[in-house]
Design a protein around this motif. Structure first.
Motif, PDB file in Angstrom:
ATOM      1  N   ILE A  21       0.843  -1.192   0.000  1.00 36.32           N
ATOM      2  CA  ILE A  21       0.000   0.000   0.000  1.00 36.32           C
ATOM      3  C   ILE A  21       0.873   1.235   0.000  1.00 36.32           C
ATOM      4  N   SER A  22       0.696   2.051  -1.024  1.00 40.65           N
ATOM      5  CA  SER A  22       1.424   3.300  -1.167  1.00 40.65           C
ATOM      6  C   SER A  22       0.534   4.421  -0.658  1.00 40.65           C
ATOM      7  N   HIS A  23       1.052   5.198   0.258  1.00 40.73           N
ATOM      8  CA  HIS A  23       0.275   6.293   0.827  1.00 40.73           C
ATOM      9  C   HIS A  23       0.525   7.568   0.019  1.00 40.73           C
ATOM     10  N   ALA A  24      -0.530   8.124  -0.570  1.00 40.33           N
ATOM     11  CA  ALA A  24      -0.414   9.328  -1.387  1.00 40.33           C
ATOM     12  C   ALA A  24       0.127  10.475  -0.546  1.00 40.33           C
ATOM     13  N   GLY A  25       1.020  11.231  -1.125  1.00 41.77           N
ATOM     14  CA  GLY A  25       1.575  12.374  -0.427  1.00 41.77           C
ATOM     15  C   GLY A  25       2.746  12.038   0.472  1.00 41.77           C
ATOM     16  N   SER A  26       3.092  10.776   0.572  1.00 46.67           N
ATOM     17  CA  SER A  26       4.267  10.394   1.363  1.00 46.67           C
ATOM     18  C   SER A  26       5.018   9.318   0.602  1.00 46.67           C
ATOM     19  N   ARG A  27       6.173   9.023   1.060  1.00 50.23           N
ATOM     20  CA  ARG A  27       6.970   7.979   0.418  1.00 50.23           C
ATOM     21  C   ARG A  27       7.038   6.745   1.298  1.00 50.23           C
ATOM     22  N   CYS A  28       5.941   6.443   1.941  1.00 42.16           N
ATOM     23  CA  CYS A  28       5.876   5.273   2.821  1.00 42.16           C
ATOM     24  C   CYS A  28       5.057   4.173   2.175  1.00 42.16           C
ATOM     25  N   TYR A  29       5.480   2.951   2.420  1.00 41.88           N
ATOM     26  CA  TYR A  29       4.778   1.782   1.923  1.00 41.88           C
ATOM     27  C   TYR A  29       4.496   0.861   3.101  1.00 41.88           C
ATOM     28  N   GLN A  30       3.333   0.233   3.058  1.00 48.08           N
ATOM     29  CA  GLN A  30       2.948  -0.720   4.089  1.00 48.08           C
ATOM     30  C   GLN A  30       2.524  -2.005   3.389  1.00 48.08           C
TER      31      GLN A  30
END
Length: 100
Positions: A21-30
């Motif tokens: 899961i890519s979080h829009a507006g950030s460069r974090c993935y879960q």
């Protein structure tokens, strides 16, 4: 779900789906696993959500767990703000297959 639990699950089951899961507006993935009963399990480390800063880190961790396929899904926080279910929880028509 801890990494060691993911390894064990992947070894004994074949009817599951891994989502990055890519979080829009950030460069974090879960990373999330949906099992054959439809339950979702987020990847955790010491009972805290495991977040990745790059897709390469996700690939490396999943490969170590014996996973070679997943789907990239874009999470848009605005969905929740206007009362809609998050996009990645619906039937996924816009997911991107990943193979590593």
């Amino acid at each position: 779900m801890e990494i060691k639990e993911l390894k064990r699950y992947a070894r004994y089951h074949d009817n599951f789906e891994i989502r990055v899961i890519s979080h829009a507006g950030s460069r974090c993935y879960q990373v999330e696993l949906e099992d054959m009963e439809g339950e979702r399990h987020s990847l955790t480390q010491r009972d805290k959500p495991m977040l990745f800063r790059a897709l390469d880190d996700v690939y490396l961790e999943l490969k170590r767990a014996g996973i070679h396929r997943a789907y990239l899904v874009q999470f848009v926080a605005n969905d929740e703000m206007i009362g809609r279910e998050p996009h990645y929880r619906e039937p996924l028509s816009s997911r991107i297959p990943l193979a590593f």
